[in-house]
Motif scaffolding. Structure first.
Motif, PDB file in Angstrom:
ATOM      1  N   GLY A  82       0.941  -1.141  -0.023  1.00 42.90           N
ATOM      2  CA  GLY A  82       0.027   0.021  -0.023  1.00 42.90           C
ATOM      3  C   GLY A  82       0.691   1.339   0.184  1.00 42.90           C
ATOM      4  O   GLY A  82       1.971   1.399  -0.753  1.00 42.90           O
ATOM      5  N   ASP A  83       0.608   2.242   1.086  1.00 39.53           N
ATOM      6  CA  ASP A  83       1.492   3.339   1.347  1.00 39.53           C
ATOM      7  C   ASP A  83       2.407   3.136   2.129  1.00 39.53           C
ATOM      8  O   ASP A  83       3.147   4.191   2.363  1.00 39.53           O
ATOM      9  N   GLY A  84       2.654   2.009   2.412  1.00 38.06           N
ATOM     10  CA  GLY A  84       3.789   1.764   3.467  1.00 38.06           C
ATOM     11  C   GLY A  84       3.417   1.649   4.896  1.00 38.06           C
ATOM     12  O   GLY A  84       4.136   1.225   5.911  1.00 38.06           O
ATOM     13  N   ALA A 100      17.084   4.610  -2.257  1.00 37.48           N
ATOM     14  CA  ALA A 100      16.352   4.875  -1.056  1.00 37.48           C
ATOM     15  C   ALA A 100      15.227   6.102  -1.053  1.00 37.48           C
ATOM     16  O   ALA A 100      14.132   5.953  -0.883  1.00 37.48           O
ATOM     17  N   GLU A 101      15.423   6.929  -1.834  1.00 39.15           N
ATOM     18  CA  GLU A 101      14.619   8.118  -2.039  1.00 39.15           C
ATOM     19  C   GLU A 101      13.237   7.518  -3.032  1.00 39.15           C
ATOM     20  O   GLU A 101      12.162   8.004  -2.655  1.00 39.15           O
ATOM     21  N   LEU A 102      13.850   6.848  -4.108  1.00 38.23           N
ATOM     22  CA  LEU A 102      12.642   6.403  -4.894  1.00 38.23           C
ATOM     23  C   LEU A 102      11.740   5.374  -4.225  1.00 38.23           C
ATOM     24  O   LEU A 102      10.509   5.548  -4.274  1.00 38.23           O
ATOM     25  N   VAL A 103      12.273   4.721  -3.240  1.00 38.51           N
ATOM     26  CA  VAL A 103      11.329   3.704  -2.665  1.00 38.51           C
ATOM     27  C   VAL A 103      10.540   4.382  -1.724  1.00 38.51           C
ATOM     28  O   VAL A 103       9.480   4.054  -1.551  1.00 38.51           O
ATOM     29  N   ARG A 104      11.064   5.488  -0.977  1.00 42.83           N
ATOM     30  CA  ARG A 104      10.366   6.073   0.173  1.00 42.83           C
ATOM     31  C   ARG A 104       9.359   6.774  -0.523  1.00 42.83           C
ATOM     32  O   ARG A 104       8.284   7.041  -0.052  1.00 42.83           O
ATOM     33  N   ARG A 105       9.309   7.326  -1.950  1.00 45.50           N
ATOM     34  CA  ARG A 105       8.092   7.936  -2.501  1.00 45.50           C
ATOM     35  C   ARG A 105       7.171   7.089  -2.685  1.00 45.50           C
ATOM     36  O   ARG A 105       6.116   7.387  -2.655  1.00 45.50           O
ATOM     37  N   MET A 106       7.604   5.887  -3.079  1.00 38.58           N
ATOM     38  CA  MET A 106       6.448   4.732  -3.254  1.00 38.58           C
ATOM     39  C   MET A 106       5.515   4.563  -2.018  1.00 38.58           C
ATOM     40  O   MET A 106       4.439   4.040  -2.139  1.00 38.58           O
ATOM     41  N   LEU A 111       8.927   2.779   7.267  1.00 43.93           N
ATOM     42  CA  LEU A 111      10.111   2.904   8.081  1.00 43.93           C
ATOM     43  C   LEU A 111      11.308   2.454   7.103  1.00 43.93           C
ATOM     44  O   LEU A 111      11.104   1.175   6.616  1.00 43.93           O
ATOM     45  N   PHE A 112      12.171   3.243   6.949  1.00 44.10           N
ATOM     46  CA  PHE A 112      13.481   2.623   6.209  1.00 44.10           C
ATOM     47  C   PHE A 112      14.700   2.372   7.019  1.00 44.10           C
ATOM     48  O   PHE A 112      15.000   3.216   7.891  1.00 44.10           O
ATOM     49  N   ALA A 113      15.225   1.136   6.782  1.00 46.98           N
ATOM     50  CA  ALA A 113      16.419   0.683   7.531  1.00 46.98           C
ATOM     51  C   ALA A 113      17.198  -0.117   6.652  1.00 46.98           C
ATOM     52  O   ALA A 113      16.877  -0.866   5.824  1.00 46.98           O
ATOM     53  N   CYS A 114      18.781   0.176   7.005  1.00 41.44           N
ATOM     54  CA  CYS A 114      19.561  -0.657   6.165  1.00 41.44           C
ATOM     55  C   CYS A 114      20.854  -0.910   7.061  1.00 41.44           C
ATOM     56  O   CYS A 114      21.062  -0.486   8.105  1.00 41.44           O
ATOM     57  N   LEU A 115      21.586  -1.646   6.787  1.00 40.12           N
ATOM     58  CA  LEU A 115      22.780  -2.124   7.448  1.00 40.12           C
ATOM     59  C   LEU A 115      24.220  -1.098   7.448  1.00 40.12           C
ATOM     60  O   LEU A 115      24.437  -0.743   8.385  1.00 40.12           O
ATOM     61  N   TYR A 116      24.223  -0.563   6.283  1.00 37.50           N
ATOM     62  CA  TYR A 116      25.321   0.457   6.207  1.00 37.50           C
ATOM     63  C   TYR A 116      24.841   1.723   5.462  1.00 37.50           C
ATOM     64  O   TYR A 116      24.170   1.687   4.541  1.00 37.50           O
ATOM     65  N   PRO A 123      21.030  10.766   5.387  1.00 38.15           N
ATOM     66  CA  PRO A 123      19.458  11.227   5.739  1.00 38.15           C
ATOM     67  C   PRO A 123      18.380  10.579   5.175  1.00 38.15           C
ATOM     68  O   PRO A 123      17.321  10.718   5.574  1.00 38.15           O
ATOM     69  N   LEU A 124      18.697   9.925   4.181  1.00 31.35           N
ATOM     70  CA  LEU A 124      17.246   9.044   3.535  1.00 31.35           C
ATOM     71  C   LEU A 124      17.081   7.817   4.274  1.00 31.35           C
ATOM     72  O   LEU A 124      16.049   7.133   4.126  1.00 31.35           O
TER      73      LEU A 124
END
Ligand SMILES: O=P(O)(O)OC[C@H]1O[C@H](OP(=O)(O)OP(=O)(O)O)[C@H](O)[C@@H]1O
Ligand SMILES: Nc1nc2[nH]cnc2c(=O)[nH]1
Ligand SMILES: [Mg+2]
Length: 161
Positions: A82-84, A100-106, A111-116, A123-124
């Motif tokens: 959906g909208d996340g 990250a920016e592209l996926v966050r817009r979708m 919530l966005f998380a990554c290892l490195y 900031p993304l």
């Protein structure tokens, strides 16, 4: 262009993913996880196991050809998310932050998380485990293999470390 390389072993990756899972626990429970393929697939699997989360969606973004950055192209959208809202997005790393920016817009409510995280992409991401210098290229275990190297005493060029 990378000026140095940082090799991540399977053990280290597993430890870092478990640490991220522990830090994510208080932010959950999550309805599901959206893995950004391909790099986010293995981190997402480890985190899903730790968070006891069974619903895994994917979003497929192609940005790099080896170390060459191209235009980010979405080849599969995360329809089930959906909208996340209530979802967690997982990737292996943020570098320029374009993916990250592209996926966050979708998925604006996820919530966005990554290892490195490298400084430009930092900031993304809402959460990450280890910061990596911008000029360092991270070598993941699925992209590498242990290789024989001759002892220093038998190398032609002894100035190399
Ligand atoms: O912050 P950015 O500069 O956008 O870079 C980060 C993205 O680049 C890599 O993916 P890649 O495009 O190499 O595809 P892959 O995950 O299929 O290897 C990595 O897995 C991230 O998704
Ligand atoms: N493997 C790998 N992929 C990337 N994509 C963008 N930056 C990186 C990096 O440092 N390592
Ligand atoms: Mg990727």
């Amino acid at each position: 262009m990378a000026t140095s390389y940082a090799t991540v072993t399977w053990d280290q990756l597993h430890r870092d993913a478990r640490q991220l899972a522990a830090e994510l626990m208080p932010r959950g429970p999550f309805k599901g996880i959206v893995a950004i393929t391909r790099g986010g697939l293995i981190p997402a699997a480890i985190i899903a196991r730790e968070l006891d989360c069974r619903l895994i969606e994917t979003v497929s973004v192609v940005t790099y050809d080896e170390e060459r950055q191209g235009e980010a192209t979405v080849i599969k959208r995360p329809e089930a998310a959906g909208d996340g809202e209530g979802f967690l997005i997982i990737d292996d790393l943020v570098d320029s932050g374009v993916t990250a920016e592209l996926v966050r817009r979708m998925l604006p409510r996820a919530l966005f998380a990554c290892l490195y995280a490298k400084p430009t992409g930092r900031p993304l991401t809402d959460m990450f485990v280890v910061e990596v210098p911008q000029e360092t290229w991270v070598l993941f275990p699925w992209d590498t293999a242990p290789l024989f190297i001759p002892p220093l005493a038998r190398r032609d060029d002894t100035s190399r470390s």
